[in-house]
Design a protein around this motif. Structure first.
Motif, PDB file in Angstrom:
ATOM      1  N   VAL A 272       0.837  -1.200   0.000  1.00  0.00           N
ATOM      2  CA  VAL A 272       0.000   0.000   0.000  1.00  0.00           C
ATOM      3  C   VAL A 272       0.870   1.246   0.000  1.00  0.00           C
ATOM      4  N   ARG A 273       1.906   1.242   0.829  1.00  0.00           N
ATOM      5  CA  ARG A 273       2.793   2.402   0.873  1.00  0.00           C
ATOM      6  C   ARG A 273       3.546   2.576  -0.447  1.00  0.00           C
ATOM      7  N   SER A 274       3.929   1.461  -1.071  1.00  0.00           N
ATOM      8  CA  SER A 274       4.623   1.548  -2.358  1.00  0.00           C
ATOM      9  C   SER A 274       3.704   2.119  -3.433  1.00  0.00           C
ATOM     10  N   ALA A 275       2.450   1.676  -3.456  1.00  0.00           N
ATOM     11  CA  ALA A 275       1.502   2.209  -4.437  1.00  0.00           C
ATOM     12  C   ALA A 275       1.257   3.700  -4.215  1.00  0.00           C
ATOM     13  N   GLU A 276       1.233   4.124  -2.953  1.00  0.00           N
ATOM     14  CA  GLU A 276       1.041   5.544  -2.652  1.00  0.00           C
ATOM     15  C   GLU A 276       2.246   6.368  -3.117  1.00  0.00           C
ATOM     16  N   ARG A 277       3.456   5.862  -2.860  1.00  0.00           N
ATOM     17  CA  ARG A 277       4.657   6.566  -3.298  1.00  0.00           C
ATOM     18  C   ARG A 277       4.717   6.651  -4.822  1.00  0.00           C
ATOM     19  N   THR A 278       4.347   5.575  -5.497  1.00  0.00           N
ATOM     20  CA  THR A 278       4.360   5.582  -6.961  1.00  0.00           C
ATOM     21  C   THR A 278       3.354   6.589  -7.501  1.00  0.00           C
ATOM     22  N   MET A 279       2.198   6.673  -6.882  1.00  0.00           N
ATOM     23  CA  MET A 279       1.194   7.654  -7.296  1.00  0.00           C
ATOM     24  C   MET A 279       1.722   9.073  -7.113  1.00  0.00           C
ATOM     25  N   ASP A 280       2.399   9.353  -6.014  1.00  0.00           N
ATOM     26  CA  ASP A 280       2.992  10.676  -5.801  1.00  0.00           C
ATOM     27  C   ASP A 280       4.066  10.972  -6.847  1.00  0.00           C
ATOM     28  N   ALA A 281       4.846   9.944  -7.209  1.00  0.00           N
ATOM     29  CA  ALA A 281       5.883  10.138  -8.221  1.00  0.00           C
ATOM     30  C   ALA A 281       5.262  10.479  -9.572  1.00  0.00           C
ATOM     31  N   LEU A 282       4.200   9.797  -9.938  1.00  0.00           N
ATOM     32  CA  LEU A 282       3.538  10.073 -11.210  1.00  0.00           C
ATOM     33  C   LEU A 282       2.917  11.466 -11.214  1.00  0.00           C
ATOM     34  N   ALA A 283       2.396  11.907 -10.059  1.00  0.00           N
ATOM     35  CA  ALA A 283       1.842  13.260  -9.974  1.00  0.00           C
ATOM     36  C   ALA A 283       2.940  14.305 -10.176  1.00  0.00           C
ATOM     37  N   ALA A 284       4.107  14.075  -9.571  1.00  0.00           N
ATOM     38  CA  ALA A 284       5.218  15.014  -9.756  1.00  0.00           C
ATOM     39  C   ALA A 284       5.711  15.014 -11.200  1.00  0.00           C
ATOM     40  N   ALA A 285       5.749  13.838 -11.815  1.00  0.00           N
ATOM     41  CA  ALA A 285       6.174  13.765 -13.220  1.00  0.00           C
ATOM     42  C   ALA A 285       5.199  14.499 -14.129  1.00  0.00           C
ATOM     43  N   ALA A 286       3.912  14.399 -13.833  1.00  0.00           N
ATOM     44  CA  ALA A 286       2.925  15.137 -14.615  1.00  0.00           C
ATOM     45  C   ALA A 286       3.125  16.646 -14.458  1.00  0.00           C
ATOM     46  N   GLY A 287       3.452  17.074 -13.246  1.00  0.00           N
ATOM     47  CA  GLY A 287       3.730  18.493 -13.034  1.00  0.00           C
ATOM     48  C   GLY A 287       4.969  18.960 -13.788  1.00  0.00           C
ATOM     49  N   ALA A 288       5.974  18.081 -13.896  1.00  0.00           N
ATOM     50  CA  ALA A 288       7.182  18.442 -14.634  1.00  0.00           C
ATOM     51  C   ALA A 288       6.895  18.617 -16.116  1.00  0.00           C
ATOM     52  N   THR A 289       6.029  17.783 -16.677  1.00  0.00           N
ATOM     53  CA  THR A 289       5.694  17.935 -18.099  1.00  0.00           C
ATOM     54  C   THR A 289       4.876  19.194 -18.345  1.00  0.00           C
ATOM     55  N   ARG A 290       4.037  19.578 -17.391  1.00  0.00           N
ATOM     56  CA  ARG A 290       3.269  20.829 -17.558  1.00  0.00           C
ATOM     57  C   ARG A 290       4.180  22.046 -17.557  1.00  0.00           C
ATOM     58  N   ALA A 291       5.309  21.946 -16.884  1.00  0.00           N
ATOM     59  CA  ALA A 291       6.244  23.070 -16.868  1.00  0.00           C
ATOM     60  C   ALA A 291       6.881  23.301 -18.233  1.00  0.00           C
ATOM     61  N   ASP A 292       6.795  22.320 -19.141  1.00  0.00           N
ATOM     62  CA  ASP A 292       7.367  22.496 -20.478  1.00  0.00           C
ATOM     63  C   ASP A 292       6.598  23.520 -21.309  1.00  0.00           C
ATOM     64  N   TRP A 293       5.382  23.868 -20.885  1.00  0.00           N
ATOM     65  CA  TRP A 293       4.631  24.899 -21.596  1.00  0.00           C
ATOM     66  C   TRP A 293       5.263  26.279 -21.424  1.00  0.00           C
ATOM     67  N   TRP A 294       6.045  26.467 -20.383  1.00  0.00           N
ATOM     68  CA  TRP A 294       6.561  27.783 -20.038  1.00  0.00           C
ATOM     69  C   TRP A 294       8.007  27.921 -20.504  1.00  0.00           C
TER      70      TRP A 294
END
Length: 375
Positions: A272-294
């Motif tokens: 459960v903790r691993s799945a939660e950490r992976t979800m947080d990592a994917l959220a951060a990666a999505a935020g990094a791709t959104r920064a490419d607009w700027w």
């Protein structure tokens, strides 16, 4: 026996609390899969030694440690983008020229040397969010490591319990076979004396043959569990096999009072903790791709010396330097940025679904195990 098996299964799904649970950086010298040491409740020294040996030698666990080291290296590599990069270069060119009016040979020793700097200034968080994603993957690999340790201890304990169970069943079957063989001889003697019927002898012989037929299957099961324990402990040696083939009593576990509500138990599970950490990592990666607009901001610089006469190389008038701030904004990329954002969002949605499914499965397993154990 049923309570023992349920205890083992419950220990597997609950996961156990790691010693390094409170520390975001895992102690790779950890020698026990969980601090409660549930396997010691059986009071079996052989089982304790097997679990110690498996934690030290199991190859799947060693790969889990390597995955942690790999994830940490990726995290450190991503953090390196916070800092400027420096590169040094030098060039030496001897040259002869005779193009003058007098056609005299002129020799030159042209030299250049300097240091260049390149630095991307993280204004919109592209680097920061990328580093956060790698850090979450690193923490998830730690949870996978803990889960591997807990699963390994449970697998060793369950294989050991099955081994002792098959050995007890084999011993009972052999004792029954001896008794049935004696009864068969008695009935055959009675038949010869006319004191019993052929049916009685046939029934005794059939029961004897039926018991005899169970021995090969039980012996094969014993050897299979010995081989399983050899693989889990990472030691496929004759000494270990001979030690395990010696018959010992079935371990008897002491009753354990289960405390805590399922929600508290769920939080202890590494999956459960691993799945939660992976979800947080994917959220951060999505935020990094959104920064490419700027736009991206860079700072470059250079410092060095250059002269055609190397003897005067380090004079002040031969020094060169440059500082150049710049900005780069991708206006059109053929929808590459848009599709990268879409892919990151889809991966995040998959991570959320995986986390929810893992949580539901954990709730089911804990609830079923508690209900079965308390019956």
């Amino acid at each position: 026996m049923r309570r023992i098996l349920f205890l083992l299964f419950l220990s597997l799904i609950l996961g156990g609390r790691s010693k390094a649970q409170q520390d975001p950086v895992l102690d790779l010298q950890q020698t026990m899969p969980s601090e409660d040491s549930w396997w010691q409740f059986f009071g079996d020294s052989t089982l304790i030694r097997l679990i110690d040996k498996s934690v030290a030698n199991n190859y799947n666990l060693q790969n889990a440690v390597k995955n942690i080291q790999l994830a940490k290296s990726r995290w450190r590599s991503q953090q390196g983008h916070f800092f400027p990069s420096f590169s040094a270069s030098a060039q030496y060119t001897p040259e002869k020229s005779s193009l003058g009016i007098d056609h005299a040979d002129n020799y030159y020793h042209i030299g250049q040397a300097g240091i260049e700097m390149n630095w991307e200034i993280d204004v919109f968080g592209n680097i920061r969010k990328g580093a956060k994603a790698q850090k979450e993957y690193y923490l998830a690999s730690q949870e996978d490591y803990r889960g591997t340790m807990v699963s390994l201890a449970s697998e060793v304990a369950m294989a050991y319990i099955r081994l002792r169970t098959y050995q007890q069943q084999l011993e009972v079957a052999r004792n029954n076979l001896e008794s049935q063989e004696e009864i068969l001889r008695i009935n055959e003697a009675k038949l010869a004396a006319g004191l019993t019927s052929n049916l009685t002898v046939a029934q005794s012989k059939g029961l004897w043959l039926q018991t005899k037929a169970t021995l090969p299957g039980l012996e094969a099961s014993v050897y299979s569990e010995v081989n399983t324990l050899a693989v889990l402990t990472g030691e496929y040696s004759d000494s270990l096999r001979q030690a395990l083939l010696q018959v010992h009593p079935l371990p008897q576990g002491n009753p354990i009072l289960m405390q805590g509500i399922p929600a508290e138990l769920i939080r202890r599970r590494p999956d459960v903790r691993s799945a939660e950490r992976t979800m947080d990592a994917l959220a951060a990666a999505a935020g990094a791709t959104r920064a490419d607009w700027w736009p991206k901001f860079y700072l470059t610089g250079a410092f060095g010396y250059g002269n055609e006469y190397y003897k005067q190389f380090f004079k002040k008038e031969n020094m060169t330097w440059q500082i150049s701030p710049s900005i780069k904004w991708t206006i059109f990329s053929g929808r590459q940025i848009a599709q990268a954002n879409r892919q990151a969002q889809i991966q995040l949605d998959e991570g959320i679904n995986t986390y929810n499914q893992t949580l539901l499965t954990a709730l089911q397993e804990v609830d079923d195990a508690l209900s079965s154990y308390n019956k």
